[in-house]
Design a protein around this motif. Structure first.
Motif, mmCIF file in Angstrom:
data_model
loop_
_atom_site.group_PDB
_atom_site.id
_atom_site.type_symbol
_atom_site.label_atom_id
_atom_site.label_comp_id
_atom_site.label_asym_id
_atom_site.label_seq_id
_atom_site.Cartn_x
_atom_site.Cartn_y
_atom_site.Cartn_z
ATOM 1 N N ALA A 1 0.807 -0.721 0.062
ATOM 2 C CA ALA A 1 -0.073 -0.138 0.063
ATOM 3 C C ALA A 1 0.916 1.034 0.113
ATOM 4 O O ALA A 1 0.267 1.766 -0.777
ATOM 5 N N THR A 2 1.957 1.324 0.489
ATOM 6 C CA THR A 2 2.796 2.089 0.608
ATOM 7 C C THR A 2 3.585 2.440 -0.735
ATOM 8 O O THR A 2 3.774 3.706 -1.237
ATOM 9 N N ILE A 3 3.596 1.538 -1.388
ATOM 10 C CA ILE A 3 4.258 1.535 -2.610
ATOM 11 C C ILE A 3 3.590 2.128 -3.441
ATOM 12 O O ILE A 3 4.139 2.976 -4.747
ATOM 13 N N LYS A 4 2.270 1.590 -3.585
ATOM 14 C CA LYS A 4 1.026 2.115 -4.112
ATOM 15 C C LYS A 4 1.342 4.026 -4.521
ATOM 16 O O LYS A 4 0.768 4.290 -4.665
ATOM 17 N N LYS A 5 1.323 4.229 -3.128
ATOM 18 C CA LYS A 5 0.451 5.979 -2.650
ATOM 19 C C LYS A 5 2.000 6.143 -3.378
ATOM 20 O O LYS A 5 1.619 7.514 -3.986
ATOM 21 N N HIS A 6 2.795 5.991 -3.217
ATOM 22 C CA HIS A 6 3.901 7.177 -3.138
ATOM 23 C C HIS A 6 3.976 6.801 -4.889
ATOM 24 O O HIS A 6 4.777 8.053 -5.255
ATOM 25 N N GLU B 1 1.780 9.726 -6.001
ATOM 26 C CA GLU B 1 2.194 10.533 -5.848
ATOM 27 C C GLU B 1 3.111 11.745 -7.031
ATOM 28 O O GLU B 1 3.181 12.693 -7.519
ATOM 29 N N VAL B 2 3.729 10.937 -7.155
ATOM 30 C CA VAL B 2 5.494 10.794 -8.359
ATOM 31 C C VAL B 2 5.128 10.728 -9.521
ATOM 32 O O VAL B 2 4.601 11.690 -10.095
ATOM 33 N N ALA B 3 3.450 9.868 -9.591
ATOM 34 C CA ALA B 3 3.075 10.003 -11.055
ATOM 35 C C ALA B 3 2.508 10.681 -11.625
ATOM 36 O O ALA B 3 2.548 11.203 -12.878
ATOM 37 N N LEU B 4 1.804 11.856 -10.631
ATOM 38 C CA LEU B 4 0.636 12.208 -10.585
ATOM 39 C C LEU B 4 1.289 14.165 -10.465
ATOM 40 O O LEU B 4 0.767 14.542 -11.632
ATOM 41 N N LEU B 5 2.406 14.408 -10.559
ATOM 42 C CA LEU B 5 3.093 15.488 -10.320
ATOM 43 C C LEU B 5 4.319 14.865 -11.875
ATOM 44 O O LEU B 5 4.256 16.443 -12.173
ATOM 45 N N ILE B 6 5.264 13.653 -12.269
ATOM 46 C CA ILE B 6 5.575 13.849 -13.146
ATOM 47 C C ILE B 6 5.078 13.528 -14.598
ATOM 48 O O ILE B 6 5.373 13.100 -15.321
ATOM 49 N N HIS B 7 3.431 13.336 -14.934
ATOM 50 C CA HIS B 7 2.371 12.461 -15.960
ATOM 51 C C HIS B 7 2.750 13.394 -17.307
ATOM 52 O O HIS B 7 2.883 14.739 -17.099
ATOM 53 N N GLU C 1 7.029 -1.040 -10.092
ATOM 54 C CA GLU C 1 6.763 -2.356 -10.867
ATOM 55 C C GLU C 1 7.939 -3.399 -9.784
ATOM 56 O O GLU C 1 7.545 -4.796 -9.867
ATOM 57 N N THR C 2 9.399 -2.943 -10.813
ATOM 58 C CA THR C 2 9.791 -4.339 -9.304
ATOM 59 C C THR C 2 9.529 -3.796 -7.870
ATOM 60 O O THR C 2 10.155 -5.288 -7.883
ATOM 61 N N LEU C 3 9.511 -3.185 -7.228
ATOM 62 C CA LEU C 3 9.386 -2.934 -5.840
ATOM 63 C C LEU C 3 8.004 -4.068 -5.756
ATOM 64 O O LEU C 3 8.212 -4.840 -5.138
ATOM 65 N N LEU C 4 6.820 -3.696 -6.343
ATOM 66 C CA LEU C 4 6.182 -4.579 -6.193
ATOM 67 C C LEU C 4 6.004 -5.901 -6.301
ATOM 68 O O LEU C 4 5.553 -6.741 -5.652
ATOM 69 N N SER C 5 6.257 -6.582 -7.697
ATOM 70 C CA SER C 5 6.922 -7.895 -7.635
ATOM 71 C C SER C 5 8.107 -8.639 -6.878
ATOM 72 O O SER C 5 7.569 -9.341 -5.736
ATOM 73 N N ASN C 6 8.414 -6.878 -6.516
ATOM 74 C CA ASN C 6 10.206 -8.084 -4.926
ATOM 75 C C ASN C 6 8.733 -8.180 -4.297
ATOM 76 O O ASN C 6 9.374 -9.458 -3.198
ATOM 77 N N HIS C 7 8.053 -7.101 -3.656
ATOM 78 C CA HIS C 7 6.875 -7.442 -2.390
ATOM 79 C C HIS C 7 6.593 -8.685 -2.300
ATOM 80 O O HIS C 7 7.201 -9.176 -1.647
ATOM 81 N N ASN C 8 5.985 -8.857 -2.862
ATOM 82 C CA ASN C 8 5.189 -10.072 -3.730
ATOM 83 C C ASN C 8 5.408 -10.955 -3.906
ATOM 84 O O ASN C 8 5.243 -11.968 -3.364
#
Length: 98
Positions: free
Chosen positions: A50-55, A58-64, A85-92
């Motif tokens: 959830a933290t990874i997704k939240k951050h 936030e960043v993606a909206l700023l630099i979209h 994608e990499t962090l989420l994959s590693n987390h899973n």
């Protein structure tokens, strides 16, 4: 600080972190902390999906690219997406092995 300057600074930082990421990969060093830095996550010790997704959001909206028309921003957006994608994959993967 004006929004345009913030977006340019953020884009610059993402590109700098990407350079660090490339260096880590060349030297075959763990690049996980750099990936967290790309998403501006400071405390890497107890991060959940959830933290990874939240951050990421936030960043993606700023630099979209649709909101900030620049080639540098397009590339930065791709870098942020790849880090997410990499962090989420590693987390899973870690979650399944525990």
């Amino acid at each position: 600080m004006p929004k345009q300057l913030q977006k340019n600074t953020l884009t610059y930082l993402v590109h700098k972190f990407d350079s660090m990421l490339s260096l880590c990969q060349k030297m075959k060093v763990d690049d996980t902390e750099v990936l967290y830095s790309i998403l501006f996550i400071e405390d890497c010790s107890s991060v959940d999906a959830a933290t990874i997704k939240k951050h990421y959001k936030e960043v993606a909206l700023l630099i979209h690219p649709d909101k900030h028309n620049s080639i540098a921003t397009e590339d930065a957006f791709k870098i942020v997406r790849q880090a997410w994608e990499t962090l989420l994959s590693n987390h899973n993967k870690r979650k399944r092995t525990v």
